[in-house]
Design an enzyme around this catalytic site. Structure first.
Site, PDB file in Angstrom:
ATOM      1  N   HIS A   1      -8.211  -0.314  16.140  1.00 36.17           N
ATOM      2  CA  HIS A   1      -8.185   0.873  15.293  1.00 36.17           C
ATOM      3  C   HIS A   1      -9.472   1.685  15.335  1.00 36.17           C
ATOM      4  O   HIS A   1      -9.441   2.888  15.124  1.00 36.17           O
ATOM      5  CB  HIS A   1      -7.847   0.493  13.846  1.00 36.17           C
TER       6      HIS A   1
ATOM      7  N   ASN B   1      -7.219  -4.429  11.818  1.00 38.05           N
ATOM      8  CA  ASN B   1      -7.818  -3.208  12.368  1.00 38.05           C
ATOM      9  C   ASN B   1      -8.123  -3.325  13.860  1.00 38.05           C
ATOM     10  O   ASN B   1      -8.763  -2.440  14.424  1.00 38.05           O
ATOM     11  CB  ASN B   1      -9.115  -2.859  11.623  1.00 38.05           C
TER      12      ASN B   1
ATOM     13  N   HIS C   1      -0.063   7.335  16.254  1.00 37.83           N
ATOM     14  CA  HIS C   1      -1.116   6.404  15.876  1.00 37.83           C
ATOM     15  C   HIS C   1      -1.048   5.080  16.670  1.00 37.83           C
ATOM     16  O   HIS C   1      -2.043   4.608  17.213  1.00 37.83           O
ATOM     17  CB  HIS C   1      -1.022   6.154  14.361  1.00 37.83           C
TER      18      HIS C   1
ATOM     19  N   GLU D   1      -7.299  -5.393  -0.508  1.00 38.21           N
ATOM     20  CA  GLU D   1      -8.136  -4.989   0.611  1.00 38.21           C
ATOM     21  C   GLU D   1      -9.599  -4.906   0.219  1.00 38.21           C
ATOM     22  O   GLU D   1     -10.294  -3.950   0.538  1.00 38.21           O
ATOM     23  CB  GLU D   1      -7.672  -3.636   1.127  1.00 38.21           C
TER      24      GLU D   1
ATOM     25  N   LYS E   1       0.851  -1.196   0.000  1.00 35.82           N
ATOM     26  CA  LYS E   1       0.000   0.000   0.000  1.00 35.82           C
ATOM     27  C   LYS E   1       0.884   1.242   0.000  1.00 35.82           C
ATOM     28  O   LYS E   1       1.781   1.370   0.824  1.00 35.82           O
ATOM     29  CB  LYS E   1      -0.885   0.023   1.250  1.00 35.82           C
TER      30      LYS E   1
ATOM     31  N   LYS F   1       2.412 -10.481   8.549  1.00 35.03           N
ATOM     32  CA  LYS F   1       1.613  -9.517   7.782  1.00 35.03           C
ATOM     33  C   LYS F   1       1.510  -9.942   6.321  1.00 35.03           C
ATOM     34  O   LYS F   1       0.448  -9.855   5.706  1.00 35.03           O
ATOM     35  CB  LYS F   1       2.188  -8.101   7.893  1.00 35.03           C
TER      36      LYS F   1
ATOM     37  N   HIS G   1      -8.643   5.310  16.210  1.00 29.21           N
ATOM     38  CA  HIS G   1      -8.909   6.457  15.325  1.00 29.21           C
ATOM     39  C   HIS G   1      -9.745   7.505  16.034  1.00 29.21           C
ATOM     40  O   HIS G   1      -9.518   8.705  15.886  1.00 29.21           O
ATOM     41  CB  HIS G   1      -9.674   6.002  14.071  1.00 29.21           C
TER      42      HIS G   1
HETATM   43  P1  NAD Z   1       7.054   8.374  10.518  1.00 32.19           P
HETATM   44  O1  NAD Z   1       7.386   7.947   9.160  1.00 32.19           O
HETATM   45  O2  NAD Z   1       6.437   9.715  10.703  1.00 32.19           O
HETATM   46  O3  NAD Z   1       8.383   8.283  11.393  1.00 32.19           O
HETATM   47  C1  NAD Z   1       8.347   8.659  12.737  1.00 32.19           C
HETATM   48  C2  NAD Z   1       9.478   9.610  13.089  1.00 32.19           C
HETATM   49  O4  NAD Z   1      10.688   8.883  13.212  1.00 32.19           O
HETATM   50  C3  NAD Z   1       9.742  10.680  12.050  1.00 32.19           C
HETATM   51  O5  NAD Z   1       9.965  11.854  12.746  1.00 32.19           O
HETATM   52  C4  NAD Z   1      11.000  10.189  11.350  1.00 32.19           C
HETATM   53  O6  NAD Z   1      11.747  11.221  10.788  1.00 32.19           O
HETATM   54  C5  NAD Z   1      11.730   9.527  12.466  1.00 32.19           C
HETATM   55  N1  NAD Z   1      12.657   8.463  12.111  1.00 32.19           N
HETATM   56  C6  NAD Z   1      12.502   7.512  11.159  1.00 32.19           C
HETATM   57  N2  NAD Z   1      13.488   6.606  11.251  1.00 32.19           N
HETATM   58  C7  NAD Z   1      14.291   7.011  12.265  1.00 32.19           C
HETATM   59  C8  NAD Z   1      15.463   6.479  12.851  1.00 32.19           C
HETATM   60  N3  NAD Z   1      15.974   5.318  12.452  1.00 32.19           N
HETATM   61  N4  NAD Z   1      16.024   7.148  13.875  1.00 32.19           N
HETATM   62  C9  NAD Z   1      15.474   8.309  14.330  1.00 32.19           C
HETATM   63  N5  NAD Z   1      14.355   8.845  13.836  1.00 32.19           N
HETATM   64  C10 NAD Z   1      13.774   8.192  12.816  1.00 32.19           C
HETATM   65  O7  NAD Z   1       6.073   7.359  11.269  1.00 32.19           O
HETATM   66  P2  NAD Z   1       5.860   5.788  11.130  1.00 32.19           P
HETATM   67  O8  NAD Z   1       5.189   5.418  12.387  1.00 32.19           O
HETATM   68  O9  NAD Z   1       7.079   5.081  10.709  1.00 32.19           O
HETATM   69  O10 NAD Z   1       4.826   5.664   9.930  1.00 32.19           O
HETATM   70  C11 NAD Z   1       3.529   6.180   9.999  1.00 32.19           C
HETATM   71  C12 NAD Z   1       2.980   6.229   8.599  1.00 32.19           C
HETATM   72  O11 NAD Z   1       2.918   4.906   8.082  1.00 32.19           O
HETATM   73  C13 NAD Z   1       1.584   6.798   8.501  1.00 32.19           C
HETATM   74  O12 NAD Z   1       1.548   7.749   7.458  1.00 32.19           O
HETATM   75  C14 NAD Z   1       0.727   5.598   8.149  1.00 32.19           C
HETATM   76  O13 NAD Z   1      -0.382   5.952   7.356  1.00 32.19           O
HETATM   77  C15 NAD Z   1       1.705   4.748   7.393  1.00 32.19           C
HETATM   78  N6  NAD Z   1       1.367   3.322   7.388  1.00 32.19           N
HETATM   79  C16 NAD Z   1       1.324   2.701   6.189  1.00 32.19           C
HETATM   80  C17 NAD Z   1       1.014   1.360   6.128  1.00 32.19           C
HETATM   81  C18 NAD Z   1       1.005   0.660   4.797  1.00 32.19           C
HETATM   82  O14 NAD Z   1       0.567  -0.487   4.732  1.00 32.19           O
HETATM   83  N7  NAD Z   1       1.476   1.293   3.756  1.00 32.19           N
HETATM   84  C19 NAD Z   1       0.739   0.643   7.307  1.00 32.19           C
HETATM   85  C20 NAD Z   1       0.805   1.307   8.520  1.00 32.19           C
HETATM   86  C21 NAD Z   1       1.129   2.655   8.557  1.00 32.19           C
END
Ligand code: NAD
Length: 381
Positions: free
Chosen positions: A266, A263, A283, A249, A154, A239, A270
């Site tokens: 979730h 979910n 989240h 999906e 996704k 996963k 949410h």
């Molecule tokens: P994010 O990408 O915002 O990263 C979180 C923070 O960590 C950011 O500030 C980033 O700069 C920092 N960061 C990243 N790697 C780091 C590292 N190694 N060391 C220090 N800092 C680091 O958040 P996330 O939780 O990784 O991702 C959330 C996003 O993922 C949401 O947009 C959500 O919609 C998406 N998501 C997508 C799927 C999918 O199936 N595609 C599934 C779940 C979530």
């Protein structure tokens, strides 16, 4: 400690789309081998690699990644986006696409998404669009991205009306995971990731739940390099297996293996995010509370044994401290739930638990207001 979880470090993901498969590789120190691995999947004629990342991740690990790509024979470009969810937009994607056009990237070149889920979703989306699809490799660097967001194909961006409303299913050629990058991740991001990890085990795999909990109980999960790599690989396999049955999906399944089970936590999660204007919780943290509430509902409906609910609660506690929630206004949460309900065609499908390791999907009407209120009160205290 990790009894039951296979020592699997390569997870093969089958995709109907390219009628093929790709591999997720998990290895401490894998950053140094990204160039070699990317070369292996894109072939000898690929000349240029563009890394899409943000300042923070690039600042920490960019030099190591580009060195490795150069050793793999690539000319390395980078394109950095702003940090955080609010930059996961069409406008950011457009700017990245303009960059690729101006630099005249070609069909044989490759895009690397290097960062958390925000970067990965955006980079994958850009890869799906540019020249109608350029080779894409994910190098996720947050726990959440390593166990969840980088698996399943996704990609997408947020719109004013909601998160992830525009996107594409687009599979990477490879996912390369270096658990050592987690050492610089802020504690809250780790907590959010661990909550999602607990969710995987809770809805579908008791052994995965136990293994995750055992690693958390060690007190220093990131220090247990080998066990951590094993565990991340096991989560990716989990996963990948779930999404394989429902890649786009379409949610045609309603059984305990439906993609919908992901979910769990979730619906309320949410609502908590919305009720706090997306400011208070990461989240995954909101999902932590959401799982507690859904667990309470499961127990109060007589589906889940209280002892198992206690285990769930204890595991979530091990994930880390969640932001305070007991001051939240119940009416606002309900209102947010109703909005959520509208967007799902009038009926919430609750993902509940029968036991740890097995979810059940239940229709909205089985959960009335008083049950919800009691469950929330118990969960948010
Ligand atoms: P994010 O990408 O915002 O990263 C979180 C923070 O960590 C950011 O500030 C980033 O700069 C920092 N960061 C990243 N790697 C780091 C590292 N190694 N060391 C220090 N800092 C680091 O958040 P996330 O939780 O990784 O991702 C959330 C996003 O993922 C949401 O947009 C959500 O919609 C998406 N998501 C997508 C799927 C999918 O199936 N595609 C599934 C779940 C979530």
């Amino acid at each position: 400690m990790m009894q039951g979880v296979e020592r699997r470090r390569r997870v093969t993901v089958r995709t109907p789309e390219r009628a093929g498969e790709y591999e997720i590789e998990v290895e401490a120190g894998a950053l140094a081998r990204v160039g070699e691995r990317v070369r292996a999947v894109v072939g000898p004629y690929s000349r240029r690699a563009v890394v899409i990342s943000n300042e923070r991740v690039w600042g920490l690990y960019g030099a190591r990644l580009s060195e490795s790509l150069r050793l793999g024979g690539f000319e390395v470009y980078r394109w950095l986006m702003g940090e955080g969810e609010r930059h996961k937009t069409l406008r950011t994607a457009e700017r990245a696409l303009e960059f690729l056009c101006e630099a005249r990237f070609e069909r044989s070149d490759v895009i690397i998404g290097f960062g958390g889920g925000v970067v990965g979703d955006l980079a994958g989306f850009v890869a799906a669009l540019y020249l109608r699809g350029l080779a894409f490799v994910q190098v996720p660097t947050t726990l959440l991205a390593q166990i969840d967001a980088s698996v399943g194909g996704k990609t997408g961006v947020n719109m004013r009306a909601g998160k992830n409303l525009v996107g594409a299913f687009y599979q990477p050629r490879a996912v390369i995971i270096d658990p050592e990058t987690l050492r610089t991740l802020p504690q809250r991001e780790l907590t959010a990731g661990w909550c999602e990890a607990i969710k995987h085990g809770a809805v579908g795999d008791r052994r995965l739940f136990d293994a995750t909990r055992a690693l958390l109980m060690s007190g220093e999960p990131l220090g247990e390099t080998e066990l951590l790599a094993d565990l991340i690989a096991a989560h990716c396999a989990f996963k990948a297996n779930i999404v394989a049955g429902d890649e786009r999906e379409e949610m045609t399944r309603t059984d305990h293996l439906s993609r919908r089970i992901l979910n769990f936590g979730h619906t309320i999660g949410h609502a908590l995010e919305a009720a706090t204007d997306y400011r208070r919780f990461r989240h995954g943290e909101a999902v932590g509370y959401g799982m507690l509430a859904a667990g309470e509902i499961s127990a109060r409906l007589g589906l889940l044994d209280r002892g198992e609910l206690d285990e769930l609660r204890a595991a979530i506690k091990l994930a880390g401290r969640l932001p305070r929630a007991k001051d939240l206004d119940f009416e606002r949460i309900l209102q947010a739930l109703r909005l959520d309900k509208k967007s799902f065609g009038g009926s919430i499908k609750w993902v509940l638990l029968e036991r740890i390791g097995r979810a059940r999907i239940v229709d909205g009407q089985e959960v009335d207001r008083s049950l919800l209120e009691a469950a929330l009160q118990a969960a948010l205290k």
